[in-house]
Design a protein around this motif. Structure first.
Motif, PDB file in Angstrom:
ATOM      1  N   SER A  72      -9.809  -7.174  -5.846  1.00 12.87           N
ATOM      2  CA  SER A  72      -9.609  -6.322  -4.661  1.00 12.87           C
ATOM      3  C   SER A  72     -10.887  -6.224  -3.830  1.00 12.87           C
ATOM      4  CB  SER A  72      -9.177  -4.915  -5.073  1.00 12.87           C
ATOM      5  OG  SER A  72      -7.937  -4.968  -5.719  1.00 12.87           O
ATOM      6  N   GLU A 105      -5.737  -8.840  -7.243  1.00 16.74           N
ATOM      7  CA  GLU A 105      -4.537  -8.899  -6.408  1.00 16.74           C
ATOM      8  C   GLU A 105      -4.069 -10.343  -6.233  1.00 16.74           C
ATOM      9  OE1 GLU A 105      -4.224  -6.317  -3.184  1.00 16.74           O
ATOM     10  OE2 GLU A 105      -5.854  -5.027  -3.797  1.00 16.74           O
ATOM     11  N   ARG A 116      -3.955   3.482  -2.473  1.00 17.01           N
ATOM     12  CA  ARG A 116      -3.484   2.180  -2.936  1.00 17.01           C
ATOM     13  C   ARG A 116      -4.159   1.005  -2.232  1.00 17.01           C
ATOM     14  NH1 ARG A 116       1.455   2.069  -5.629  1.00 17.01           N
ATOM     15  NH2 ARG A 116       1.093  -0.133  -5.779  1.00 17.01           N
ATOM     16  N   GLY A 117      -4.931   1.288  -1.188  1.00 15.28           N
ATOM     17  CA  GLY A 117      -5.571   0.185  -0.461  1.00 15.28           C
ATOM     18  C   GLY A 117      -6.119   0.705   0.855  1.00 15.28           C
ATOM     19  N   ASP A 171       0.827  -1.208   0.000  1.00 11.10           N
ATOM     20  CA  ASP A 171       0.000   0.000   0.000  1.00 11.10           C
ATOM     21  C   ASP A 171       0.865   1.264   0.000  1.00 11.10           C
ATOM     22  OD1 ASP A 171      -2.155  -1.615   0.087  1.00 11.10           O
ATOM     23  OD2 ASP A 171      -3.117  -0.675   1.799  1.00 11.10           O
ATOM     24  N   PHE A 185      -1.223  -5.705  -5.456  1.00 11.72           N
ATOM     25  CA  PHE A 185      -1.940  -5.452  -6.698  1.00 11.72           C
ATOM     26  C   PHE A 185      -1.191  -6.078  -7.865  1.00 11.72           C
ATOM     27  CE2 PHE A 185      -2.204  -2.561 -10.417  1.00 11.72           C
ATOM     28  CZ  PHE A 185      -3.499  -2.849 -10.775  1.00 11.72           C
TER      29      PHE A 185
END
Length: 599
Positions: A442, A399, A359-360, A79, A466
């Motif tokens: 995801s 992912e 990113r997450g 992340d 990812f």
């Protein structure tokens, strides 16, 4: 002029990067003998210490055998990939740290790919060889295979290795021979990591990190590629879009130990900090005033997840926090954009709502937690993955997921992941534990960790990164149980909670303040239920306060911020204040909820 080596330490989460940096600092006598600075010195902010992970990269420099070694400690979690990509630009080589038991993990692959693409020389450190059942030689083979798979060139595949235990302060070229210090590691760095390539020409420095000081303002950090920089020098800033701006360097610093030393000039190859530049951003080039030439700017991976940030408009707003207005939240998000490259902020058609892309969940929850500790109050909507259209087909992020768990519960984990459209790639047994790899959308990862931990009695270790965008996989089952919603504002009464315990599990303790529309528990059935837990026991001349049985109340479930974000449904918000994390419905009254029901 001393020789300089710039190295970044890369590894999967929890393989021992920050511990290794501690030992290098102790070995190079950065501290006095009587100074006890503790462990994990570089994990300096509170959240890093609490979570036990590195979030922002740090620079430290040590002297060893007349060589100055600039060490960059990088985050291991995917992340924070934006952070890793930036700082690798400052290094000439990397120390790849791998656990002797676990071997290369998903994030190892992620950070190693970045280093190989940048053409950096890897040196491998196989750490934790004192663990029972570990296989250092096999892990060495796996690292070679991984590098080969990632397209490393021949000179990168010919990597030196050391084995040892950073925690026990020893490294050796042979896993079976224990030494008494980490000197073999430092000798490997000096022998194999190339010195910075210095080109001739006018000064050029790519700004790869930012720091902030309340006295001097923003500080630009980067590695000087060529030329020299002097204090008080006029320079040009070549922006990302190619435009050029004139500015001046007021002060120059290089890294020395944990701090910075003020210098008159910096020569090419060293990592330095510049004070006094105006209007710079990460990715800009500091260049010559007369003939500015820009360097290639930093490309950052795209975000894969978004959350709605909005002002706190619950009945309890402003009780805990100092900053509650949309202006405060907007200013704070804009400030974060300057240093957090993988973040994007978009304004919506409402002035007090912002879409924040990251990113997450981990990446965004670190930002929310930081804001919360600074005194902000805000509400967060359910995390959404970013759907893209590629060649007319709707695609979603997919992912690579690795789960490490006891073999006896592996069947349950496989079942849970496949229900969420996960695709099994491989299963590998190590002793009594098993490592299973999946490809999973995801969307399927949101909320999976909690269920997995419950199903495996807290034994599962989950890591994901990812991979790519793939066509949409179809529906994924959401949370099965409905919510228990408070009917009135008031205090939670133990008597009422006791009487309603068979309805589900509660999130609030007796005596806690609650408001209408707050989610106070999980219903044991699928639909939402409105309950009143502010009702006290009616006392009459027949019923006294102590005549009944004592109330036995099951302890309330308390969510961490990430758990709360993964738990909520589309029609709910997480209310975040400096002292509380509450769940609530977007529409607080039952009439509003019925009127605005999403069908």
């Amino acid at each position: 002029m001393t020789a300089i080596k710039n190295i970044a330490i890369i590894a999967h989460v929890d393989h021992g990067k920050t511990t290794l940096v501690d030992k290098i600092m102790y070995h190079c006598h950065l501290f006095r003998e009587n100074e006890n600075t503790g462990d994990l010195i570089l994990d300096s902010n509170d959240q890093e210490r609490e979570r036990g992970i590195t979030i922002t990269s740090k620079n430290v420099s040590v002297k060893y055998k007349d060589t100055k070694i600039n060490i960059i400690d990088t985050p291991g979690h995917a992340d924070f990939g934006g952070e890793v990509e930036r700082v690798l630009n400052m290094a000439d080589g990397v120390l790849l740290l791998v656990d002797a038991f676990e071997g290369p993990m998903p994030q190892t692959r992620f950070v190693l790919q970045k280093a190989i693409n940048l053409g950096l020389k890897p040196c491998v450190v196989i750490n934790k060889v004192d663990k029972p059942n570990c296989t250092p030689e096999e892990v060495h083979e796996k690292v070679f295979d991984l590098m080969f798979e990632l397209g490393a060139e021949e000179w990168q595949l010919d990597f030196p290795s050391v084995y040892g235990s950073a925690l026990n302060n020893w490294m050796s070229t042979d896993p079976n021979v224990q030494t008494d210090s980490i000197e073999p590691l430092l000798d490997m760095v000096i022998e194999h990591i190339p010195s910075p390539k210095v080109e001739t020409g006018s000064p050029q420095m790519l700004i790869t990190s930012l720091d902030f000081s309340s006295f001097t303002g923003r500080i630009a950090i980067g590695r000087l590629q060529r030329g020299t920089l002097k204090e008080g020098m006029q320079v040009s800033l070549v922006k990302r879009d190619g435009s050029i701006k004139k500015t001046k360097i007021k002060e120059l610093f290089t890294f020395e130990g944990l701090g910075r030393a003020k210098v008159k000039e910096v020569v090419a190859g060293d990592i330095c900090a510049l004070v006094g530049l105006e209007g710079f951003e990460i990715g800009d080039t500091v260049a010559d005033i007369e003939t500015p030439e820009g360097l290639r700017t930093i490309a950052i991976d795209e975000p894969t997840m978004s959350m709605l940030f909005t002002i706190n408009d619950s009945p309890f707003f402003g009780k805990d926090g100092k900053f509650v207005t949309s202006r405060h939240i907007k200013e704070r998000l804009m400030r974060e954009l300057e240093r957090n490259l993988a973040l994007r902020v978009e304004e919506t058609n409402s002035a007090d709502k912002f879409l924040v892309y990251g990113r997450g969940i981990m990446h965004l929850s670190v930002l929310i937690e930081t804001m919360r500790r600074e005194g902000y109050e805000l509400q967060i909507g359910q995390p959404q993955v970013i759907i893209r259209e590629i060649d007319g087909v709707k695609c979603e992020p997919v992912e690579e997921l690795t789960i490490d768990l006891p073999e006896v519960v592996s069947g349950k984990a496989v079942e849970m992941v496949t229900v969420r459209k996960g695709e099994l790639l491989s299963m590998e047994t190590k002793g009594e534990r098993m490592t299973i790899q999946f490809l999973i959308p995801s969307r399927g990862i949101i909320g999976l960790r909690n269920q997995l931990l419950t199903a495996t009695a807290g034994e599962a270790i989950m890591a994901h990164r990812f991979k790519e965008y793939q066509p949409l996989k179809g529906g994924i089952p959401e949370r099965q149980n409905g919510s228990l919603i408070s009917m009135e504002k008031g205090k939670a009464i133990p008597y009422s909670i006791d009487k309603l315990q068979d309805r589900g599990r509660f999130f609030v303790e007796p005596g806690e303040d609650i408001y209408e529309g707050q989610v106070i528990g999980e219903n044991s059935r699928q639909d939402d239920m409105v309950v009143n837990i502010t009702k006290t026991k009616k006392l009459s001349n027949v019923r006294s306060s102590g005549a009944d049985d004592k109330a036995k109340i099951v302890p309330a479930i308390k969510f961490s911020l990430e758990e709360a974000l993964e738990y909520i449904q589309k029609d709910e918000y997480v209310e975040v204040t400096p002292k509380h994390i509450r769940l609530r419905k977007i529409y607080l009254t039952e009439n509003d909820r019925k009127r605005n029901k999403i069908i």
